[in-house]
Design a protein around this motif. Structure first.
Motif, PDB file in Angstrom:
ATOM      1  N   TRP A 181      -1.063   6.463 -11.949  1.00  0.00           N
ATOM      2  CA  TRP A 181      -1.918   6.338 -10.988  1.00  0.00           C
ATOM      3  C   TRP A 181      -2.478   4.968 -10.970  1.00  0.00           C
ATOM      4  O   TRP A 181      -2.638   4.222 -11.853  1.00  0.00           O
ATOM      5  N   MET A 182      -2.250   4.320  -9.565  1.00  0.00           N
ATOM      6  CA  MET A 182      -2.595   3.113  -9.081  1.00  0.00           C
ATOM      7  C   MET A 182      -3.536   3.190  -7.856  1.00  0.00           C
ATOM      8  O   MET A 182      -3.077   3.905  -7.012  1.00  0.00           O
ATOM      9  N   ALA A 183      -4.172   2.066  -7.638  1.00  0.00           N
ATOM     10  CA  ALA A 183      -4.768   2.149  -6.129  1.00  0.00           C
ATOM     11  C   ALA A 183      -4.051   0.765  -5.423  1.00  0.00           C
ATOM     12  O   ALA A 183      -3.905  -0.393  -6.128  1.00  0.00           O
ATOM     13  N   VAL A 184      -3.991   1.084  -3.939  1.00  0.00           N
ATOM     14  CA  VAL A 184      -3.321  -0.299  -3.342  1.00  0.00           C
ATOM     15  C   VAL A 184      -4.520  -0.234  -2.309  1.00  0.00           C
ATOM     16  O   VAL A 184      -5.227   0.461  -1.784  1.00  0.00           O
ATOM     17  N   TYR A 185      -4.650  -1.734  -1.901  1.00  0.00           N
ATOM     18  CA  TYR A 185      -5.523  -2.103  -0.903  1.00  0.00           C
ATOM     19  C   TYR A 185      -4.692  -2.023   0.539  1.00  0.00           C
ATOM     20  O   TYR A 185      -3.647  -2.367   0.638  1.00  0.00           O
ATOM     21  N   THR A 186      -5.409  -1.618   1.323  1.00  0.00           N
ATOM     22  CA  THR A 186      -4.766  -1.319   2.880  1.00  0.00           C
ATOM     23  C   THR A 186      -5.155  -2.129   3.934  1.00  0.00           C
ATOM     24  O   THR A 186      -6.421  -2.666   3.812  1.00  0.00           O
ATOM     25  N   ALA A 187      -4.600  -2.451   4.909  1.00  0.00           N
ATOM     26  CA  ALA A 187      -5.225  -2.889   6.115  1.00  0.00           C
ATOM     27  C   ALA A 187      -6.425  -2.245   6.461  1.00  0.00           C
ATOM     28  O   ALA A 187      -6.510  -1.028   6.360  1.00  0.00           O
ATOM     29  N   VAL A 203       0.245  -1.851   3.659  1.00  0.00           N
ATOM     30  CA  VAL A 203      -0.507  -2.132   2.140  1.00  0.00           C
ATOM     31  C   VAL A 203      -0.393  -3.608   2.167  1.00  0.00           C
ATOM     32  O   VAL A 203       0.436  -4.264   2.435  1.00  0.00           O
ATOM     33  N   LEU A 204      -1.649  -4.245   1.554  1.00  0.00           N
ATOM     34  CA  LEU A 204      -1.931  -5.485   1.197  1.00  0.00           C
ATOM     35  C   LEU A 204      -1.575  -5.782  -0.054  1.00  0.00           C
ATOM     36  O   LEU A 204      -0.680  -7.103  -0.196  1.00  0.00           O
ATOM     37  N   ASN A 205      -1.980  -5.104  -1.153  1.00  0.00           N
ATOM     38  CA  ASN A 205      -1.646  -5.487  -2.326  1.00  0.00           C
ATOM     39  C   ASN A 205      -2.192  -4.202  -3.355  1.00  0.00           C
ATOM     40  O   ASN A 205      -2.787  -3.445  -2.773  1.00  0.00           O
ATOM     41  N   PHE A 206      -1.704  -4.288  -4.553  1.00  0.00           N
ATOM     42  CA  PHE A 206      -2.475  -3.584  -5.459  1.00  0.00           C
ATOM     43  C   PHE A 206      -3.722  -3.799  -6.206  1.00  0.00           C
ATOM     44  O   PHE A 206      -4.009  -4.963  -5.899  1.00  0.00           O
ATOM     45  N   VAL A 207      -4.653  -2.983  -6.349  1.00  0.00           N
ATOM     46  CA  VAL A 207      -6.028  -3.391  -6.923  1.00  0.00           C
ATOM     47  C   VAL A 207      -5.613  -3.797  -8.144  1.00  0.00           C
ATOM     48  O   VAL A 207      -4.891  -3.263  -9.164  1.00  0.00           O
ATOM     49  N   PHE A 208      -6.242  -5.271  -8.722  1.00  0.00           N
ATOM     50  CA  PHE A 208      -6.061  -5.591 -10.038  1.00  0.00           C
ATOM     51  C   PHE A 208      -7.382  -5.534 -10.601  1.00  0.00           C
ATOM     52  O   PHE A 208      -8.466  -5.488 -10.143  1.00  0.00           O
ATOM     53  N   TYR A 209      -7.468  -5.166 -11.895  1.00  0.00           N
ATOM     54  CA  TYR A 209      -8.420  -5.248 -12.999  1.00  0.00           C
ATOM     55  C   TYR A 209      -8.173  -6.275 -14.053  1.00  0.00           C
ATOM     56  O   TYR A 209      -7.157  -5.898 -14.772  1.00  0.00           O
ATOM     57  N   ARG A 210      -8.898  -7.224 -14.336  1.00  0.00           N
ATOM     58  CA  ARG A 210      -8.696  -8.171 -15.245  1.00  0.00           C
ATOM     59  C   ARG A 210      -7.235  -8.788 -15.437  1.00  0.00           C
ATOM     60  O   ARG A 210      -6.564  -8.913 -16.375  1.00  0.00           O
ATOM     61  N   GLY A 211      -6.751  -9.362 -13.962  1.00  0.00           N
ATOM     62  CA  GLY A 211      -5.726  -9.844 -13.775  1.00  0.00           C
ATOM     63  C   GLY A 211      -4.270  -9.061 -13.873  1.00  0.00           C
ATOM     64  O   GLY A 211      -3.205  -9.306 -13.536  1.00  0.00           O
ATOM     65  N   LYS A 212      -4.587  -7.799 -13.903  1.00  0.00           N
ATOM     66  CA  LYS A 212      -3.329  -7.021 -13.997  1.00  0.00           C
ATOM     67  C   LYS A 212      -3.601  -5.703 -13.088  1.00  0.00           C
ATOM     68  O   LYS A 212      -4.903  -5.430 -12.559  1.00  0.00           O
ATOM     69  N   PRO A 213      -2.337  -5.108 -12.577  1.00  0.00           N
ATOM     70  CA  PRO A 213      -2.680  -3.920 -11.694  1.00  0.00           C
ATOM     71  C   PRO A 213      -3.396  -2.809 -12.329  1.00  0.00           C
ATOM     72  O   PRO A 213      -3.314  -2.696 -13.620  1.00  0.00           O
ATOM     73  N   ALA A 214      -4.530  -2.490 -11.696  1.00  0.00           N
ATOM     74  CA  ALA A 214      -5.407  -1.496 -12.262  1.00  0.00           C
ATOM     75  C   ALA A 214      -4.975  -0.093 -12.373  1.00  0.00           C
ATOM     76  O   ALA A 214      -4.135   0.434 -11.480  1.00  0.00           O
ATOM     77  N   ARG A 247      -8.880   0.225   8.248  1.00  0.00           N
ATOM     78  CA  ARG A 247      -8.501   1.504   9.189  1.00  0.00           C
ATOM     79  C   ARG A 247      -6.991   2.068   9.222  1.00  0.00           C
ATOM     80  O   ARG A 247      -6.753   2.542   9.948  1.00  0.00           O
ATOM     81  N   ALA A 248      -6.258   1.426   8.099  1.00  0.00           N
ATOM     82  CA  ALA A 248      -4.938   1.877   8.193  1.00  0.00           C
ATOM     83  C   ALA A 248      -4.541   3.064   6.930  1.00  0.00           C
ATOM     84  O   ALA A 248      -3.359   3.141   6.763  1.00  0.00           O
ATOM     85  N   GLU A 249      -5.411   3.592   6.385  1.00  0.00           N
ATOM     86  CA  GLU A 249      -5.079   4.459   5.304  1.00  0.00           C
ATOM     87  C   GLU A 249      -4.545   5.433   5.603  1.00  0.00           C
ATOM     88  O   GLU A 249      -3.528   5.819   4.636  1.00  0.00           O
ATOM     89  N   LYS A 250      -4.721   6.166   6.688  1.00  0.00           N
ATOM     90  CA  LYS A 250      -3.968   7.401   7.019  1.00  0.00           C
ATOM     91  C   LYS A 250      -2.546   7.181   7.121  1.00  0.00           C
ATOM     92  O   LYS A 250      -1.478   7.855   6.727  1.00  0.00           O
ATOM     93  N   LYS A 251      -2.030   6.123   7.911  1.00  0.00           N
ATOM     94  CA  LYS A 251      -0.965   5.720   8.274  1.00  0.00           C
ATOM     95  C   LYS A 251      -0.170   5.130   6.987  1.00  0.00           C
ATOM     96  O   LYS A 251       1.215   5.493   6.730  1.00  0.00           O
ATOM     97  N   VAL A 252      -0.680   4.390   6.173  1.00  0.00           N
ATOM     98  CA  VAL A 252      -0.074   4.083   5.148  1.00  0.00           C
ATOM     99  C   VAL A 252       0.334   5.184   4.284  1.00  0.00           C
ATOM    100  O   VAL A 252       1.517   5.194   3.473  1.00  0.00           O
ATOM    101  N   CYS A 253      -0.799   6.096   4.084  1.00  0.00           N
ATOM    102  CA  CYS A 253      -0.625   7.504   3.289  1.00  0.00           C
ATOM    103  C   CYS A 253       0.756   8.091   3.768  1.00  0.00           C
ATOM    104  O   CYS A 253       1.792   8.611   3.117  1.00  0.00           O
ATOM    105  N   GLU A 254       0.816   8.154   5.020  1.00  0.00           N
ATOM    106  CA  GLU A 254       1.982   8.916   5.812  1.00  0.00           C
ATOM    107  C   GLU A 254       3.580   8.107   5.355  1.00  0.00           C
ATOM    108  O   GLU A 254       4.327   8.810   5.156  1.00  0.00           O
ATOM    109  N   ARG A 255       3.331   6.721   5.397  1.00  0.00           N
ATOM    110  CA  ARG A 255       4.657   5.990   5.247  1.00  0.00           C
ATOM    111  C   ARG A 255       4.869   5.862   3.690  1.00  0.00           C
ATOM    112  O   ARG A 255       6.189   6.044   3.532  1.00  0.00           O
ATOM    113  N   LEU A 256       4.154   5.976   2.871  1.00  0.00           N
ATOM    114  CA  LEU A 256       4.272   6.067   1.458  1.00  0.00           C
ATOM    115  C   LEU A 256       4.953   7.543   1.250  1.00  0.00           C
ATOM    116  O   LEU A 256       5.845   7.695   0.293  1.00  0.00           O
TER     117      LEU A 256
END
Length: 168
Positions: free
Chosen positions: A10-16, A79-90, A18-27
């Motif tokens: 499991w990882m988290a991604v940042y979205t544009a 999708v803008l990017n993955f959420v990072f924690y301490r320099g690595k994808p969380a 108000r685009a969360e639902k559309k990103v979810c559908e596309r994924l």
């Protein structure tokens, strides 16, 4: 901690915005396992009221993927990017995801009675869906306490009825 090449994590991604639902559908169209926590809210327009589902965590979508699938996810519109924690994808542990699912599924309205707690104080949750979990008070305000998920640095604010915290 980064996911091993073949293991889904499991990882988290940042979205544009108000685009969360559309990103979810596309994924989902790309056969990627995705989770978007939603809450129902009543919205008022000038001519009507409507119940709408809104993301609980703005601009976040949770995905379960392998390292190899990360590029495909990043190529998804919105999708803008993955959420990072301490320099690595969380990477979010399965236990943390299960805790979040249980927490969000068990309660429509969450109310927490907090007394004499101060920032930085170590506490243990005595009852409720977070029973047995240790934590540190980020802040308190009236009946609210801020809970932080360790691997993301993400804060979830909740009011939980009947939960008692004990000092450690």
């Amino acid at each position: 901690m980064t996911p091993s090449k073949g293991k889904k994590r499991w990882m988290a991604v940042y979205t544009a915005p108000r685009a969360e639902k559309k990103v979810c559908e596309r994924l989902e169209e790309k056969d990627i396992e995705v989770y978007l926590p939603l809450q129902k809210e009543q919205r008022q327009w000038s001519d009507r009221k409507k119940i709408v589902e809104t993301p609980i965590i703005s601009s976040y979508v949770f995905v379960k993927c392998t390292e190899a699938r990360r590029r495909k996810i990043l190529q998804t519109y919105g999708v803008l990017n993955f959420v990072f924690y301490r320099g690595k994808p969380a990477v979010i542990r399965d236990e943390e995801m299960e805790l979040m699912w249980k927490f969000l599924a068990d309660y429509d309205y969450i109310d927490l009675e907090v007394k004499q707690l101060e920032r930085g104080q170590k506490v243990t949750v005595e009852s409720g869906p977070l029973k047995g979990k240790d934590g540190e008070v980020v802040y308190t305000k009236e009946n609210r306490v801020c809970i932080q998920l360790e691997s993301l640095g993400l804060q979830i604010r909740a009011e939980v009825e009947g939960v008692m915290l004990n000092e450690k």
